[in-house]
Design a protein around this motif. Sequence first.
Motif, PDB file in Angstrom:
ATOM      1  N   GLU A 117      -3.022  -5.943   5.225  1.00  0.00           N
ATOM      2  CA  GLU A 117      -1.778  -5.179   5.316  1.00  0.00           C
ATOM      3  C   GLU A 117      -1.026  -5.485   6.599  1.00  0.00           C
ATOM      4  O   GLU A 117       0.193  -5.731   6.569  1.00  0.00           O
ATOM      5  CB  GLU A 117      -2.073  -3.679   5.224  1.00  0.00           C
ATOM      6  CG  GLU A 117      -0.826  -2.806   5.052  1.00  0.00           C
ATOM      7  CD  GLU A 117      -0.074  -2.519   6.342  1.00  0.00           C
ATOM      8  OE1 GLU A 117       1.142  -2.288   6.276  1.00  0.00           O
ATOM      9  OE2 GLU A 117      -0.710  -2.531   7.421  1.00  0.00           O
ATOM     10  N   ILE A 156      -0.851  -3.557  -1.737  1.00  0.00           N
ATOM     11  CA  ILE A 156      -0.137  -4.096  -0.577  1.00  0.00           C
ATOM     12  C   ILE A 156       0.746  -5.268  -0.978  1.00  0.00           C
ATOM     13  O   ILE A 156       1.895  -5.399  -0.524  1.00  0.00           O
ATOM     14  CB  ILE A 156      -1.133  -4.503   0.520  1.00  0.00           C
ATOM     15  CG1 ILE A 156      -1.914  -3.272   1.003  1.00  0.00           C
ATOM     16  CG2 ILE A 156      -0.411  -5.176   1.690  1.00  0.00           C
ATOM     17  CD1 ILE A 156      -1.056  -2.110   1.450  1.00  0.00           C
ATOM     18  N   ARG A 162       2.544  -7.200   6.723  1.00  0.00           N
ATOM     19  CA  ARG A 162       3.664  -6.432   7.279  1.00  0.00           C
ATOM     20  C   ARG A 162       4.384  -7.212   8.374  1.00  0.00           C
ATOM     21  O   ARG A 162       5.613  -7.267   8.414  1.00  0.00           O
ATOM     22  CB  ARG A 162       3.144  -5.102   7.850  1.00  0.00           C
ATOM     23  CG  ARG A 162       4.257  -4.148   8.222  1.00  0.00           C
ATOM     24  CD  ARG A 162       3.834  -3.047   9.176  1.00  0.00           C
ATOM     25  NE  ARG A 162       2.514  -2.507   8.948  1.00  0.00           N
ATOM     26  CZ  ARG A 162       1.837  -1.821   9.875  1.00  0.00           C
ATOM     27  NH1 ARG A 162       2.371  -1.628  11.071  1.00  0.00           N
ATOM     28  NH2 ARG A 162       0.641  -1.347   9.622  1.00  0.00           N
ATOM     29  N   ASP A 175      -2.973   0.687   8.976  1.00  0.00           N
ATOM     30  CA  ASP A 175      -2.751   1.741   7.993  1.00  0.00           C
ATOM     31  C   ASP A 175      -4.070   2.448   7.687  1.00  0.00           C
ATOM     32  O   ASP A 175      -4.949   1.896   7.039  1.00  0.00           O
ATOM     33  CB  ASP A 175      -2.165   1.119   6.716  1.00  0.00           C
ATOM     34  CG  ASP A 175      -1.785   2.153   5.669  1.00  0.00           C
ATOM     35  OD1 ASP A 175      -2.246   3.311   5.754  1.00  0.00           O
ATOM     36  OD2 ASP A 175      -1.026   1.796   4.748  1.00  0.00           O
TER      37      ASP A 175
END
Length: 264
Positions: A203, A249, A207, A193
Amino acid sequence: MPTSPLHDFVTATPQPISPARLSVAGTLPKLTVVTPSYNQADYLERTILSVINQQYPNLEFFVIDGGSTDGTKAILEKYADYLTGWVMEKDTGQTSAINKGFRQATGDYVAYQNSDDVFAPDALWRVAKAWQQAPQTDVFFGNMYIIDEQDVILEELRVPSFSAGCQVYEGMQVFNQSLFIRRSLLAETGWLDESLRFVMDYEIVTRLGVRPGVRFKHVPGFWGSFRVQPDAKSSQIAATVGLTEHKQISEKYQPQLADRVSGT
């Protein structure tokens, strides 16, 4: 003053890969390492040597520099024959540089090692051995050293098996210095990101961690080393930008974790 074994490894003159290692190249996963760089000439050579001195025969290695004005260019020219590719051009920051390298990658697994951090001896071989034993794994990760500016080990960080819940609610369970991700999974789910300045590794692990079916594997051993030094982002913005992004996040992925746990 005596040097540390890690310092000896990351300053040793590169040697040709042995015939024995070359002979098994076809049985190993192709690994891509990307190093984002900007004005870190004091440490960059050691980062590069920590990759080259792995003597791993199925390797792709990119250095993506954001237009350094120190001695970086001379270092890159010195090791150009060992690099798959390198660029020196203005970019929008560290995350952009990493993605630029990942998009060029053709390896089975990709990693990024910052230009002031280093790999430990045999790190890439540990990844390859783990893959041979469990080739269905999507994310391999190991333990990490914390080192000083002279490559002396200050602390050993031993991480547990991956837990998505701990990742979301307690914080980083996996460190980019010791992390390899299946490239095709990143290509499918999205690269790092680029809106993030500090927690891009948190992140992407979060994810993938909340995504159903992604297989993580912790492999014993120390793969990478995080360097404590005054110009590092961790020394400058961890307590400000880092905390803000981390909270952002964590809150973003809490609902997805809840859905995964409930099976919805």
